[in-house]
Design an enzyme around this catalytic site. Structure first.
Site, PDB file in Angstrom:
ATOM      1  N   HIS A 481       0.834  -1.208   0.000  1.00 16.67           N
ATOM      2  CA  HIS A 481       0.000   0.000   0.000  1.00 16.67           C
ATOM      3  C   HIS A 481       0.870   1.260   0.000  1.00 16.67           C
ATOM      4  O   HIS A 481       0.709   2.145  -0.840  1.00 16.67           O
ATOM      5  CB  HIS A 481      -0.914  -0.027   1.230  1.00 16.67           C
ATOM      6  CG  HIS A 481      -1.795   1.176   1.376  1.00 16.67           C
ATOM      7  ND1 HIS A 481      -3.147   1.138   1.098  1.00 16.67           N
ATOM      8  CD2 HIS A 481      -1.530   2.447   1.786  1.00 16.67           C
ATOM      9  CE1 HIS A 481      -3.663   2.344   1.313  1.00 16.67           C
ATOM     10  NE2 HIS A 481      -2.709   3.152   1.738  1.00 16.67           N
ATOM     11  N   GLU A 482       1.810   1.324   0.937  1.00 14.58           N
ATOM     12  CA  GLU A 482       2.668   2.506   1.032  1.00 14.58           C
ATOM     13  C   GLU A 482       3.588   2.612  -0.184  1.00 14.58           C
ATOM     14  O   GLU A 482       3.913   3.718  -0.632  1.00 14.58           O
ATOM     15  CB  GLU A 482       3.474   2.489   2.328  1.00 14.58           C
ATOM     16  CG  GLU A 482       2.621   2.467   3.601  1.00 14.58           C
ATOM     17  CD  GLU A 482       1.592   3.574   3.666  1.00 14.58           C
ATOM     18  OE1 GLU A 482       1.794   4.644   3.037  1.00 14.58           O
ATOM     19  OE2 GLU A 482       0.558   3.387   4.336  1.00 14.58           O
ATOM     20  N   HIS A 485       1.761   4.481  -2.858  1.00 20.52           N
ATOM     21  CA  HIS A 485       1.880   5.930  -2.687  1.00 20.52           C
ATOM     22  C   HIS A 485       3.248   6.414  -3.186  1.00 20.52           C
ATOM     23  O   HIS A 485       3.350   7.441  -3.866  1.00 20.52           O
ATOM     24  CB  HIS A 485       1.742   6.303  -1.210  1.00 20.52           C
ATOM     25  CG  HIS A 485       0.342   6.312  -0.687  1.00 20.52           C
ATOM     26  ND1 HIS A 485      -0.677   7.003  -1.302  1.00 20.52           N
ATOM     27  CD2 HIS A 485      -0.209   5.729   0.419  1.00 20.52           C
ATOM     28  CE1 HIS A 485      -1.796   6.838  -0.606  1.00 20.52           C
ATOM     29  NE2 HIS A 485      -1.535   6.078   0.437  1.00 20.52           N
ATOM     30  N   HIS A 488       3.524   6.541  -6.919  1.00 19.86           N
ATOM     31  CA  HIS A 488       2.739   7.669  -7.431  1.00 19.86           C
ATOM     32  C   HIS A 488       3.581   8.948  -7.365  1.00 19.86           C
ATOM     33  O   HIS A 488       3.545   9.781  -8.286  1.00 19.86           O
ATOM     34  CB  HIS A 488       1.470   7.821  -6.584  1.00 19.86           C
ATOM     35  CG  HIS A 488       0.406   8.656  -7.205  1.00 19.86           C
ATOM     36  ND1 HIS A 488      -0.734   9.022  -6.523  1.00 19.86           N
ATOM     37  CD2 HIS A 488       0.290   9.213  -8.428  1.00 19.86           C
ATOM     38  CE1 HIS A 488      -1.496   9.748  -7.317  1.00 19.86           C
ATOM     39  NE2 HIS A 488      -0.899   9.888  -8.475  1.00 19.86           N
TER      40      HIS A 488
END
Length: 689
Positions: A481-482, A485, A488
């Site tokens: 998940h991190e 980020h 991105h």
């Protein structure tokens, strides 16, 4: 006292990376004061009557100065979150008012706003500049640039006080987490995983060496409220009284029911909510939720609450079924007639073991952190054609890793990985930017390419008895998940500050890339690359993975309602007048509406709800559910076209990851998917179709 006068101040360095190991609390005040003065001078220069209304000039003068200030202050804030000490905290809090005052004044500066208005009307603007200026004009209004006189002064005071309250809230949660300990006996820890017990014994031994009286109990094991300790105890400890002890301590952290009155966040929450409502009214909104949604995808608090209630209605039958199954199992298999909050994780784990013939503890043996990281890096390379290569940099703790991101040998980004839990480190997991991608101008008119740099922070357990750290499958999902980020931020091709990477991306869309990456953790081909038994090196067996897959949506109904409860509480606290005087009452109302299994009356989750009181998610926690719809729909394209289909991966990179906020998030989604999103994929993925 350390004399630092002869050495250069690392916070004033123009090097490409902060010298974290060299930063001392005594550096903070002089460096921030100097950088603030430089930024103020730059602001005065670009807003002078004769200054040109030219964005390139403004960028060379003002953006360079404010970005330098932001990088230094970001380094200080990061250390305050991950390597907190009393001296650092004092220095950070001492500098916070001046930084907040400048930031507020910058955002509300009428002369600067006027320059932007002129620039926005000029012909020949690039798409990047056009979007950047559109965001800037909106943000000036939200920052009070159109306020005057007493209203403007009051707005500034609200910003300063809100920053102080948010920092205090975060400190109280950290102190309440770090400050609690229980020294358990070996008998009390029956059922708890061996590595957790070993680490607890080592922590008690360390306290004993330091002369702490409680640690002198023979055979003591130190338990804390840090998640890598708390969660395994709640899942596996057979001792019900021990589970209740930890649950009560965790659920009352930083509240009036906690250990120390000075850590109670009750008054802070009320004052923060009151100030936010006043701020919104000054800006012409009925409530803070309305103001918060202006830069987001959602259009109104009513739309968000309708979305959440619709999701709750869809999930409630599945949640009731989950709870009935849990209660039936507790009675039949564990002779437990009165299922309590501190039994939920324990009984759930037992039920999962009975139904699917495996346990999270069994899976952990195959998921060592080094192997998972190596597998993650290989997946990123295969998907996006970039390599994460270990490198060296100045760090704040010896467990921190540093990597360079390269494409075809060319350096395109850098990332710090701080993955282990420890005292002085904020709970949770997050990605934060050190600096963004930027074609950085200088006063001579030249420009240099500034690459993006990110922090990726988790709170995983340390390894025990000389073995590497073992992760649960949920831990692996958190890491992915991190990483989403981070990708991105790091894979952006936009080189204009304000619209590169995650900057300017709608808050309720910024979770799309992070939640998207979680899906890879449920692919057999991926799990094979991530797994290696801690003792034998064998990959996770297919039979065990199939059991995990069968259990993927175990209690999905209960988990969905829990997230909706948090999101609805957040939105109502920020949308309803007078909510600051009835926080607990409002929470009880939401639970009566949404939950099928409300927590005990003493539960004070809101007192450590840092997302909305200290973390930027105020009136925005719904973003997790909103973005789940987007990410599930994006993932369905990979299901349809092939998980590692290079064309699909390239399209996702081109249309979503690399675009920054040059286009609106919905336009990015439609460019990738060819249509607007639907909820169908999310319901199917969560077994609630």
């Amino acid at each position: 006292m350390t004399d630092l006068s002869a050495a250069p101040n690392p916070l004033l360095s123009t090097a490409s990376l902060p010298d974290f190991s060299a930063i001392d609390p005594l550096h903070i005040q002089p460096a921030i004061a100097e950088l603030l003065a430089q930024a103020q001078h730059a602001l005065e220069e670009v807003t002078a009557d004769g200054a040109p209304a030219d964005y390139d000039h403004l960028s060379r003068v003002l953006n360079v100065a404010t970005e330098r200030l932001g990088t230094a202050w970001g380094a200080v804030g990061h250390l305050n979150a991950v390597a907190n000490t009393p001296a650092l905290r004092e220095a950070y809090n001492a500098a916070l008012p001046a930084v907040t005052e400048f930031s507020t004044a910058l955002g509300a500066n009428e002369a600067l706003y006027a320059k932007y208005k002129v620039i926005a009307t000029q012909p020949g603007l690039t798409p990047e500049r056009t979007q950047l200026l559109k965001h800037a004009m909106r943000d000036f209004v939200l920052s009070g640039a159109e306020l005057h006189g007493e209203a403007k002064e009051r707005f500034a005071r609200i910003q300063e006080r809100s920053a102080e309250l948010g920092q205090a809230f975060s400190e109280h949660v950290m102190d309440a987490t770090d400050g609690w300990a229980y020294y358990a006996t070996a008998d009390e820890l029956a059922g708890v995983p061996a590595d957790v017990v070993a680490n607890a014994r080592a922590a008690a031994d360390k306290d004993r060496e330091e002369g702490k009286e409680q640690a002198l109990i023979p055979g003591a094991h130190k338990l804390s409220l840090h998640f890598p300790v708390y969660m395994p105890v709640m899942q596996y400890a057979d001792d019900r009284a021990l589970r209740e002890r930890l649950y009560r301590a965790y659920a009352t952290r930083a509240s009036e029911l906690g250990d120390k009155p000075e850590w109670d966040n009750s008054q802070l929450m009320g004052e923060l909510l009151m100030l936010r409502q006043e701020e919104a009214r000054l800006l012409g909104f009925q409530n803070f939720a309305e103001a918060s949604l202006v830069p987001k995808m959602a259009t109104s608090p009513a739309q968000v609450m309708d979305f959440l209630r619709d999701m709750a209605g869809r999930a409630r039958p599945f949640a009731r079924r989950d709870l009935d199954e849990l209660r039936d199992f507790a009675r039949a298999a564990l002779q437990m007639d009165d299922l309590q909050a501190w039994d939920m994780a324990y009984v759930s784990e037992k039920l999962k073991e009975a139904r699917y013939a495996f346990s999270d503890q069994e899976v952990r043996q195959y998921l060592t952190l080094p192997r998972v990281l190596d597998g993650l890096f290989r997946i990123v390379e295969r998907l996006f054609g970039v390599q994460l290569v270990p490198a060296r940099a100045s760090v704040w703790h010896d467990s921190v890793q540093f990597c360079e991101l390269r494409r075809d040998g060319q350096l395109i980004g850098q990332v710090y990985l701080d993955l282990y839990a420890r005292n002085g480190k904020r709970p949770g997991a997050w990605m934060d930017e050190v600096r963004g991608r930027w074609t950085r101008p200088d006063l001579s008119g030249a420009a240099a390419e500034q690459i993006p740099v990110a922090h990726l922070v988790c709170n995983f357990p340390q390894g025990a008895d000389g073995k590497p750290a073992l992760l649960t499958h949920d831990d692996v999902t958190t890491l992915f998940h991190e990483c989403g980020h981070g990708l991105h931020h790091l894979l952006t091709r936009v080189a204009e500050l304000g619209v590169s990477g995650i900057s300017g991306v709608e808050w309720d869309a910024v979770e799309l890339p992070s939640q998207f990456m979680e899906n890879f953790c449920w692919e057999w081909e991926v799990i094979q690359q991530l797994s290696s038994h801690v003792d034998t090196g064998a990959p996770l067996p297919r039979e065990l993975f199939d059991k995990m897959l069968a259990a993927k949506n175990f209690q999905a109904g209960l988990q969905t309602l829990r997230q909706i409860e948090f999101a609805l509480v957040d939105m109502r606290l920020h949308a309803e007048p007078g909510a600051e005087t009835r926080i607990q009452e409002l929470i009880d109302e939401v639970r009566a509406e949404v939950s099928v299994n409300p927590p005990p009356a003493f539960n004070r989750f809101q007192h450590s709800f840092s997302h909305i009181f200290a973390g930027g998610y105020a009136a925005g926690y719904y973003s997790y559910k909103w973005a789940e719809v987007l990410s599930a729909d994006c993932w369905s394209a990979f299901e349809e076209e092939g998980v590692f289909n290079p064309a699909t991966g390239r399209r996702y990179l081109d249309e979503i990851l690399s675009m920054g906020s040059v286009r609106d998030a919905m336009d990015n989604f439609k460019a990738f998917r060819g249509r607007e999103p639907t909820i169908d994929a999310l319901l199917r993925h969560q077994g609630m179709a």
